[in-house]
Design a protein around this motif. Structure first.
Motif, PDB file in Angstrom:
ATOM      1  N   PHE A 232      98.561 -26.713 -26.119  1.00  0.00           N
ATOM      2  CA  PHE A 232      97.969 -28.252 -25.494  1.00  0.00           C
ATOM      3  C   PHE A 232      98.869 -29.429 -25.879  1.00  0.00           C
ATOM      4  O   PHE A 232      99.462 -29.187 -26.836  1.00  0.00           O
ATOM      5  CB  PHE A 232      96.624 -28.354 -26.328  1.00  0.00           C
ATOM      6  CG  PHE A 232      96.028 -29.208 -26.287  1.00  0.00           C
ATOM      7  CD1 PHE A 232      94.889 -29.371 -25.428  1.00  0.00           C
ATOM      8  CD2 PHE A 232      96.225 -30.504 -27.166  1.00  0.00           C
ATOM      9  CE1 PHE A 232      93.979 -30.790 -25.234  1.00  0.00           C
ATOM     10  CE2 PHE A 232      95.522 -31.708 -26.840  1.00  0.00           C
ATOM     11  CZ  PHE A 232      94.601 -31.733 -26.242  1.00  0.00           C
ATOM     12  N   SER A 234      98.469 -33.481 -25.146  1.00  0.00           N
ATOM     13  CA  SER A 234      97.655 -34.557 -24.759  1.00  0.00           C
ATOM     14  C   SER A 234      98.524 -35.942 -24.703  1.00  0.00           C
ATOM     15  O   SER A 234      99.134 -36.028 -25.925  1.00  0.00           O
ATOM     16  CB  SER A 234      96.453 -34.498 -25.543  1.00  0.00           C
ATOM     17  OG  SER A 234      95.762 -35.873 -25.240  1.00  0.00           O
ATOM     18  N   CYS A 241      93.885 -40.648 -20.403  1.00  0.00           N
ATOM     19  CA  CYS A 241      94.748 -39.351 -20.953  1.00  0.00           C
ATOM     20  C   CYS A 241      94.972 -38.349 -20.332  1.00  0.00           C
ATOM     21  O   CYS A 241      94.178 -37.948 -19.291  1.00  0.00           O
ATOM     22  CB  CYS A 241      93.715 -38.846 -22.318  1.00  0.00           C
ATOM     23  SG  CYS A 241      94.212 -37.708 -22.939  1.00  0.00           S
ATOM     24  N   ILE A 243      96.105 -34.555 -19.990  1.00  0.00           N
ATOM     25  CA  ILE A 243      96.315 -33.207 -20.745  1.00  0.00           C
ATOM     26  C   ILE A 243      96.750 -32.122 -20.122  1.00  0.00           C
ATOM     27  O   ILE A 243      96.423 -31.568 -18.826  1.00  0.00           O
ATOM     28  CB  ILE A 243      94.740 -32.881 -21.154  1.00  0.00           C
ATOM     29  CG1 ILE A 243      94.175 -33.986 -22.091  1.00  0.00           C
ATOM     30  CG2 ILE A 243      94.664 -31.498 -21.825  1.00  0.00           C
ATOM     31  CD1 ILE A 243      92.506 -33.738 -22.514  1.00  0.00           C
ATOM     32  N   ASP A 245      97.818 -27.968 -20.249  1.00  0.00           N
ATOM     33  CA  ASP A 245      97.609 -26.637 -20.724  1.00  0.00           C
ATOM     34  C   ASP A 245      98.690 -25.930 -20.182  1.00  0.00           C
ATOM     35  O   ASP A 245      98.928 -25.440 -19.142  1.00  0.00           O
ATOM     36  CB  ASP A 245      96.330 -25.920 -20.338  1.00  0.00           C
ATOM     37  CG  ASP A 245      96.084 -24.584 -20.967  1.00  0.00           C
ATOM     38  OD1 ASP A 245      97.146 -24.107 -21.210  1.00  0.00           O
ATOM     39  OD2 ASP A 245      94.914 -24.136 -20.959  1.00  0.00           O
TER      40      ASP A 245
END
Length: 346
Positions: A232, A234, A241, A243, A245
């Motif tokens: 992860f 961020s 924001c 993010i 993966d």
């Protein structure tokens, strides 16, 4: 180097045929513009991973085949020894991360390759993850405005293949490198705590808080003690924001919906509000293949989009500062690019 139908055909070799080396062998065997000419592994090819390439016992034997570059995928403790042999022979190298197991060793590799003008890089493969490449491009375009914080979590079960280093050098180096790379900043301080619960001499969990050269706050949580596998990243800024993966190569944007406040008591508070969420559709090519293509192009002189040895050195310096902070219980200041042995503990 030979010429095939007007195009340069590079001759490449591989050193190490373990859990990572087998994937390098697969990619090298099918890489356009490259002839995969040999593998070095004293244990041989008992699993049949060499893709038909001859398996040799010594690095010198591979060099004698006349190679343009080699991929170094042997244990971290051997990177310096192998890399110096390649540099002395005038052979370029793509070295698996971390570039070396000590700051001093990394510096010697940088000097050996730079002094000879050889192309060399470090396999910080997260730089080739589609989600992080897109994230970096969006940061460069100013889509988040001012960046406030980078948070990474890299958790999963203990990998029994790792015996020579702890979780900081094996896993946290991914997050250290990608954080500096996506933001374009350097670490100026780091504070960390580690624990060892698996009965091994090395740490298997680390929690670190740092600061980058533009004031951005950084948080890293890395461990080998979780049954949950998580990758992860961020990045929070004034406009929202992002993010990433990196297991699924998905990138999501959560926007800051600026809303006018009519409630007088709250007008003094400058905060954020939940806005739209966008999951971007991005091409998802295999990161290892992208890494090899970029390094091949760097050897050919048509691209410079690689993690250089000097950048890899900086990551090793920060990782050493993480371990020093955990051992001393102090915050380590990395002043003007100083490494931990030149740093100021506070």
């Amino acid at each position: 180097m030979t010429t095939v139908q007007g195009a340069q055909q590079l001759r490449a070799g591989l050193i190490g045929l373990g859990s990572m080396g087998r994937h390098h062998a697969r990619v090298l065997a099918g890489l356009d513009g490259v002839s995969f000419v040999g593998v070095v592994d004293p244990m041989g090819d008992k699993n049949g991973w060499a893709q038909g390439a001859p398996v040799l016992a010594e690095v010198e034997q591979l060099i004698d085949l006349g190679i343009d570059y080699a991929v170094v995928a042997c244990p971290t403790a051997l990177h310096e020894q192998v890399g110096l042999k390649l540099a002395e022979a005038g052979v370029g190298a793509l070295v698996e991360k971390p570039v070396a197991d000590t700051v001093e060793g990394a510096r010697r590799l940088v000097e050996a390759f730079e002094s000879r003008g050889l192309v060399a890089g470090v396999g910080h493969i997260e730089r080739c993850n589609p989600a992080l490449r897109s994230l970096r491009q969006r940061l460069e375009a100013g889509e988040l405005g001012d960046v406030y914080q980078v948070v990474t979590r890299r958790q999963g079960p203990f990998p029994h293949r790792i015996a020579d280093v702890g979780v900081v050098k094996d896993l946290a180096t991914h997050d250290i490198d990608l954080t500096g790379w996506v933001t374009g900043q350097t670490y100026t301080s780091i504070s960390a705590r580690t624990v060892s619960k698996s009965g091994r001499p090395h740490e298997d969990m680390v929690s670190a808080v740092g600061q980058l050269s533009d004031g951005t706050m950084v948080n890293h949580l890395v461990n080998w003690l979780s049954p949950l596998k998580e990758r992860f990243t961020s990045v929070t800024g004034e406009k929202g924001c992002l993010i990433a993966d990196t297991l699924t190569a998905d990138l999501t944007f959560h926007s800051n919906a600026a809303q006018a406040t009519e409630w007088e008591a709250l007008q003094a508070f400058r905060g954020v509000a939940e806005g739209d969420m966008i999951r971007y559709a991005i091409p998802k090519r295999e990161p290892l293949l992208v890494e090899h293509e970029l390094f091949r192009d760097a050897v050919l002189g048509t691209s410079h989009d690689i993690c250089t040895l000097r950048q890899g050195l900086r990551t090793v310096e920060v990782a050493a500062a993480v371990l020093e902070s955990a051992a001393s219980g102090t915050t380590i200041s990395l002043i003007d690019g100083a490494s931990p042995d030149e740093a100021v503990a506070s």
